[in-house]
Write a protein that holds these residues in place. Structure first.
Motif, PDB file in Angstrom:
ATOM      1  N   GLY A 129      -8.385   0.091  11.226  1.00  0.00           N
ATOM      2  CA  GLY A 129      -7.071   0.452  11.750  1.00  0.00           C
ATOM      3  C   GLY A 129      -5.938   0.234  10.770  1.00  0.00           C
ATOM      4  O   GLY A 129      -4.889   0.863  10.876  1.00  0.00           O
ATOM      5  N   LEU A 130      -6.155  -0.638   9.797  1.00  0.00           N
ATOM      6  CA  LEU A 130      -5.129  -0.909   8.791  1.00  0.00           C
ATOM      7  C   LEU A 130      -5.224   0.034   7.596  1.00  0.00           C
ATOM      8  O   LEU A 130      -4.302   0.117   6.797  1.00  0.00           O
ATOM      9  N   LEU A 131      -6.350   0.707   7.474  1.00  0.00           N
ATOM     10  CA  LEU A 131      -6.580   1.568   6.311  1.00  0.00           C
ATOM     11  C   LEU A 131      -6.213   3.024   6.612  1.00  0.00           C
ATOM     12  O   LEU A 131      -7.012   3.938   6.426  1.00  0.00           O
ATOM     13  N   VAL A 132      -4.993   3.224   7.036  1.00  0.00           N
ATOM     14  CA  VAL A 132      -4.501   4.559   7.352  1.00  0.00           C
ATOM     15  C   VAL A 132      -4.444   5.390   6.074  1.00  0.00           C
ATOM     16  O   VAL A 132      -3.929   4.936   5.051  1.00  0.00           O
ATOM     17  N   ASN A 133      -4.987   6.605   6.142  1.00  0.00           N
ATOM     18  CA  ASN A 133      -5.006   7.512   4.979  1.00  0.00           C
ATOM     19  C   ASN A 133      -5.655   6.868   3.758  1.00  0.00           C
ATOM     20  O   ASN A 133      -5.159   7.001   2.639  1.00  0.00           O
ATOM     21  N   SER A 134      -6.770   6.183   3.953  1.00  0.00           N
ATOM     22  CA  SER A 134      -7.357   5.426   2.842  1.00  0.00           C
ATOM     23  C   SER A 134      -8.072   6.304   1.830  1.00  0.00           C
ATOM     24  O   SER A 134      -8.604   7.365   2.146  1.00  0.00           O
ATOM     25  N   ASP A 135      -8.043   5.821   0.605  1.00  0.00           N
ATOM     26  CA  ASP A 135      -8.764   6.411  -0.519  1.00  0.00           C
ATOM     27  C   ASP A 135      -9.562   5.302  -1.181  1.00  0.00           C
ATOM     28  O   ASP A 135      -9.115   4.146  -1.237  1.00  0.00           O
ATOM     29  N   ARG A 136     -10.723   5.649  -1.699  1.00  0.00           N
ATOM     30  CA  ARG A 136     -11.535   4.670  -2.417  1.00  0.00           C
ATOM     31  C   ARG A 136     -10.900   4.361  -3.772  1.00  0.00           C
ATOM     32  O   ARG A 136     -10.314   5.227  -4.405  1.00  0.00           O
ATOM     33  N   ILE A 137     -11.047   3.091  -4.168  1.00  0.00           N
ATOM     34  CA  ILE A 137     -10.632   2.661  -5.498  1.00  0.00           C
ATOM     35  C   ILE A 137     -11.825   1.957  -6.131  1.00  0.00           C
ATOM     36  O   ILE A 137     -12.707   1.464  -5.436  1.00  0.00           O
ATOM     37  N   GLY A 138     -11.879   1.913  -7.418  1.00  0.00           N
ATOM     38  CA  GLY A 138     -13.011   1.337  -8.138  1.00  0.00           C
ATOM     39  C   GLY A 138     -12.931  -0.170  -8.277  1.00  0.00           C
ATOM     40  O   GLY A 138     -12.857  -0.688  -9.381  1.00  0.00           O
TER      41      GLY A 138
ATOM     42  N   ASP B 156     -16.929  -1.927  -2.657  1.00  0.00           N
ATOM     43  CA  ASP B 156     -16.168  -0.968  -1.861  1.00  0.00           C
ATOM     44  C   ASP B 156     -14.716  -1.416  -1.860  1.00  0.00           C
ATOM     45  O   ASP B 156     -14.393  -2.509  -1.395  1.00  0.00           O
ATOM     46  N   GLY B 157     -13.864  -0.600  -2.398  1.00  0.00           N
ATOM     47  CA  GLY B 157     -12.437  -0.882  -2.407  1.00  0.00           C
ATOM     48  C   GLY B 157     -11.700   0.311  -1.859  1.00  0.00           C
ATOM     49  O   GLY B 157     -12.055   1.459  -2.153  1.00  0.00           O
ATOM     50  N   ARG B 158     -10.700   0.051  -1.017  1.00  0.00           N
ATOM     51  CA  ARG B 158      -9.931   1.144  -0.421  1.00  0.00           C
ATOM     52  C   ARG B 158      -8.465   0.765  -0.335  1.00  0.00           C
ATOM     53  O   ARG B 158      -8.124  -0.362  -0.004  1.00  0.00           O
ATOM     54  N   VAL B 159      -7.642   1.737  -0.607  1.00  0.00           N
ATOM     55  CA  VAL B 159      -6.202   1.550  -0.470  1.00  0.00           C
ATOM     56  C   VAL B 159      -5.711   2.494   0.609  1.00  0.00           C
ATOM     57  O   VAL B 159      -6.086   3.663   0.643  1.00  0.00           O
ATOM     58  N   GLY B 160      -4.916   1.954   1.520  1.00  0.00           N
ATOM     59  CA  GLY B 160      -4.300   2.748   2.572  1.00  0.00           C
ATOM     60  C   GLY B 160      -2.795   2.715   2.415  1.00  0.00           C
ATOM     61  O   GLY B 160      -2.272   2.183   1.435  1.00  0.00           O
ATOM     62  N   ASP B 161      -2.108   3.242   3.386  1.00  0.00           N
ATOM     63  CA  ASP B 161      -0.651   3.286   3.310  1.00  0.00           C
ATOM     64  C   ASP B 161      -0.014   1.906   3.382  1.00  0.00           C
ATOM     65  O   ASP B 161       1.082   1.705   2.874  1.00  0.00           O
TER      66      ASP B 161
ATOM     67  N   VAL C 182      -4.524  -2.834   0.998  1.00  0.00           N
ATOM     68  CA  VAL C 182      -5.650  -2.552   0.108  1.00  0.00           C
ATOM     69  C   VAL C 182      -6.696  -3.634   0.368  1.00  0.00           C
ATOM     70  O   VAL C 182      -6.359  -4.810   0.526  1.00  0.00           O
ATOM     71  N   ILE C 183      -7.958  -3.217   0.483  1.00  0.00           N
ATOM     72  CA  ILE C 183      -9.058  -4.140   0.772  1.00  0.00           C
ATOM     73  C   ILE C 183     -10.187  -3.854  -0.203  1.00  0.00           C
ATOM     74  O   ILE C 183     -10.501  -2.694  -0.485  1.00  0.00           O
ATOM     75  N   ALA C 184     -10.814  -4.919  -0.688  1.00  0.00           N
ATOM     76  CA  ALA C 184     -11.988  -4.780  -1.547  1.00  0.00           C
ATOM     77  C   ALA C 184     -13.027  -5.798  -1.111  1.00  0.00           C
ATOM     78  O   ALA C 184     -12.692  -6.899  -0.669  1.00  0.00           O
ATOM     79  N   VAL C 185     -14.293  -5.411  -1.238  1.00  0.00           N
ATOM     80  CA  VAL C 185     -15.399  -6.286  -0.857  1.00  0.00           C
ATOM     81  C   VAL C 185     -16.505  -6.146  -1.899  1.00  0.00           C
ATOM     82  O   VAL C 185     -16.702  -5.065  -2.460  1.00  0.00           O
ATOM     83  N   ALA C 186     -17.192  -7.254  -2.156  1.00  0.00           N
ATOM     84  CA  ALA C 186     -18.309  -7.242  -3.099  1.00  0.00           C
ATOM     85  C   ALA C 186     -19.355  -8.252  -2.664  1.00  0.00           C
ATOM     86  O   ALA C 186     -19.025  -9.341  -2.190  1.00  0.00           O
TER      87      ALA C 186
ATOM     88  N   LYS D 280       4.086   5.189  -4.274  1.00  0.00           N
ATOM     89  CA  LYS D 280       4.330   4.117  -5.240  1.00  0.00           C
ATOM     90  C   LYS D 280       3.709   2.810  -4.750  1.00  0.00           C
ATOM     91  O   LYS D 280       3.055   2.096  -5.511  1.00  0.00           O
ATOM     92  N   ARG D 281       3.886   2.489  -3.462  1.00  0.00           N
ATOM     93  CA  ARG D 281       3.324   1.262  -2.894  1.00  0.00           C
ATOM     94  C   ARG D 281       1.802   1.267  -3.008  1.00  0.00           C
ATOM     95  O   ARG D 281       1.196   0.294  -3.411  1.00  0.00           O
ATOM     96  N   ARG D 282       1.169   2.384  -2.662  1.00  0.00           N
ATOM     97  CA  ARG D 282      -0.287   2.486  -2.753  1.00  0.00           C
ATOM     98  C   ARG D 282      -0.759   2.254  -4.186  1.00  0.00           C
ATOM     99  O   ARG D 282      -1.726   1.536  -4.425  1.00  0.00           O
ATOM    100  N   GLY D 283      -0.089   2.873  -5.128  1.00  0.00           N
ATOM    101  CA  GLY D 283      -0.461   2.703  -6.543  1.00  0.00           C
ATOM    102  C   GLY D 283      -0.324   1.269  -7.008  1.00  0.00           C
ATOM    103  O   GLY D 283      -1.192   0.741  -7.701  1.00  0.00           O
ATOM    104  N   GLU D 284       0.761   0.631  -6.610  1.00  0.00           N
ATOM    105  CA  GLU D 284       0.985  -0.756  -7.012  1.00  0.00           C
ATOM    106  C   GLU D 284      -0.028  -1.694  -6.366  1.00  0.00           C
ATOM    107  O   GLU D 284      -0.528  -2.628  -7.007  1.00  0.00           O
TER     108      GLU D 284
END
Length: 101
Positions: free
Chosen positions: A26-35, A39-44, A47-51, A77-81
């Protein structure tokens, strides 16, 4: 400094049966994967990452979440940062938590 909160950062070692991406979906609105991590994802708004890792000799997962205290108008800009911060923060936080491999 000015006592203004800029980010909230959370990190935890959890069991392998937990899926933080489902828990926090629910917190990962419009999420995209990040490296970042397995598994890492950034939303609006977060940002969450797990390993996977070994913690005190047992299979575990390390999960980190970062979010600003208030939303800004410039979502891109916020997502990128947030993604850049997690990329730099995650490996050191995982190690500091005692997770290996």
């Amino acid at each position: 400094m000015d006592k203004k909160q800029v980010l909230t950062v959370k990190g935890d070692v959890i069991g392998v049966e937990s899926d933080p991406m489902k828990v926090h979906a629910g917190l990962l609105v419009n999420s995209d994967r990040i490296g970042v991590g397995d598994d890492g994802r950034v939303g609006d708004a977060t940002v969450i990452a797990v390993a996977s890792c070994t913690y005190r000799g047992e299979a575990r997962r390390f999960v980190a979440q970062v979010f600003p205290p208030t939303a800004t108008e410039d979502v891109a800009k916020r997502r990128g940062e947030m993604a850049r911060f997690m990329t730099a923060y995650f490996p050191a936080a995982k190690k500091a938590a005692g997770c290996t491999n």
